[in-house]
Design a protein around this motif. Structure first.
Motif, PDB file in Angstrom:
ATOM      1  N   ASP A 188       0.862  -1.179   0.000  1.00 48.70           N
ATOM      2  CA  ASP A 188       0.000   0.000   0.000  1.00 48.70           C
ATOM      3  C   ASP A 188       0.901   1.232   0.000  1.00 48.70           C
ATOM      4  OD1 ASP A 188      -1.448   2.310   1.268  1.00 48.70           O
ATOM      5  OD2 ASP A 188      -3.116   0.871   1.161  1.00 48.70           O
ATOM      6  N   LEU A 189       0.826   2.014  -1.045  1.00 50.26           N
ATOM      7  CA  LEU A 189       1.710   3.160  -1.204  1.00 50.26           C
ATOM      8  C   LEU A 189       1.475   4.217  -0.117  1.00 50.26           C
ATOM      9  CD1 LEU A 189       3.924   4.382  -2.929  1.00 50.26           C
ATOM     10  CD2 LEU A 189       2.172   5.357  -4.404  1.00 50.26           C
ATOM     11  N   ALA A 190       0.233   4.409   0.287  1.00 51.14           N
ATOM     12  CA  ALA A 190      -0.089   5.441   1.282  1.00 51.14           C
ATOM     13  C   ALA A 190       0.379   5.062   2.682  1.00 51.14           C
ATOM     14  CB  ALA A 190      -1.597   5.717   1.282  1.00 51.14           C
ATOM     15  N   THR A 191       0.220   3.794   3.067  1.00 51.60           N
ATOM     16  CA  THR A 191       0.534   3.385   4.438  1.00 51.60           C
ATOM     17  C   THR A 191       1.852   2.616   4.564  1.00 51.60           C
ATOM     18  OG1 THR A 191      -0.625   1.278   4.224  1.00 51.60           O
ATOM     19  CG2 THR A 191      -1.932   3.195   4.970  1.00 51.60           C
ATOM     20  N   GLY A 192       2.341   2.052   3.444  1.00 52.40           N
ATOM     21  CA  GLY A 192       3.548   1.236   3.489  1.00 52.40           C
ATOM     22  C   GLY A 192       3.279  -0.185   3.940  1.00 52.40           C
ATOM     23  N   LEU A 193       2.024  -0.538   4.198  1.00 51.85           N
ATOM     24  CA  LEU A 193       1.685  -1.892   4.647  1.00 51.85           C
ATOM     25  C   LEU A 193       1.905  -2.909   3.541  1.00 51.85           C
ATOM     26  CD1 LEU A 193      -1.623  -1.298   6.666  1.00 51.85           C
ATOM     27  CD2 LEU A 193       0.639  -1.874   7.570  1.00 51.85           C
ATOM     28  N   GLU A 194       2.408  -4.067   3.937  1.00 48.40           N
ATOM     29  CA  GLU A 194       2.567  -5.172   3.007  1.00 48.40           C
ATOM     30  C   GLU A 194       1.218  -5.861   2.830  1.00 48.40           C
ATOM     31  OE1 GLU A 194       5.770  -7.873   3.954  1.00 48.40           O
ATOM     32  OE2 GLU A 194       6.685  -6.282   5.143  1.00 48.40           O
TER      33      GLU A 194
END
Length: 183
Positions: A158-164
């Motif tokens: 997720d580009l906004a949160t950095g979550l995998e």
């Protein structure tokens, strides 16, 4: 010829039997040491505009059921040979499964520790990848050598949160023992 056949056959069986025993002993001797160095490939980067992450997960296994193995040093090199991380100067990193970490560098008998490049290394540009990990280890007596395997993992991010997010790919990464001290 009739009298020679049993003698030749007996000689063949005897030679095969004698050839097999020393070979088995040599294989056993070759897999035990007191110290060693293992090198593995890997990577740590973002792609597709940061919406996909590629990293490597390393598993370190103590195959001995009686003797601990100490991980002396971890050194990561980029593609140019420059050091990215050295536990000798930066301290020992925490491992994902908590088996090893800053205050514990000993793999007890039958333990497996997992180290991911995420959070430890920066995301690398094309010019600095792939990477190598060098692991230096020792044991108080000869043991089956440290087994290390690597898995390169690609995941949606997720580009906004950095979550995998969902896993997209997975493949093995080569690891090789490059030095052994048997005594």
């Amino acid at each position: 010829m009739g009298d020679k056949a049993p003698v030749i056959l007996a000689g063949l069986f005897l030679s095969l039997g004698l050839a097999g025993a020393p070979h088995a002993a040599n294989v056993d001797d070759d897999t035990k040491a007191r110290q060693g160095v293992v090198r593995c490939g890997g990577s740590n980067f973002l792609r597709q505009g940061g919406t996909e992450i590629h990293f490597t997960s390393y598993s370190l296994r103590n195959l001995s059921s009686t003797t601990p193995i100490t991980i002396e040093r971890l050194t990561f090199f980029d593609a140019t040979g420059s050091v990215l991380f050295d536990s000798g100067t930066s301290g020992f990193p925490p491992f994902g499964n908590g088996i090893l970490g800053p205050f514990d560098t000993v793999l007890d008998p039958n333990q497996t520790a997992q180290l991911d490049t995420i959070g430890l290394l920066p995301f690398l540009p094309d010019t600095q990848r792939p990477i190598q990990l060098e692991i230096t280890w020792s044991a108080p007596e000869r043991v089956l050598t440290l087994q290390v395997s690597g898995t390169r993992i690609g995941r949606q991010r997720d580009l906004a949160t950095g979550l995998e997010l969902a896993e997209r790919s997975r493949g093995s990464v080569g690891c090789r023992t490059i030095d052994l001290r048997r005594h």
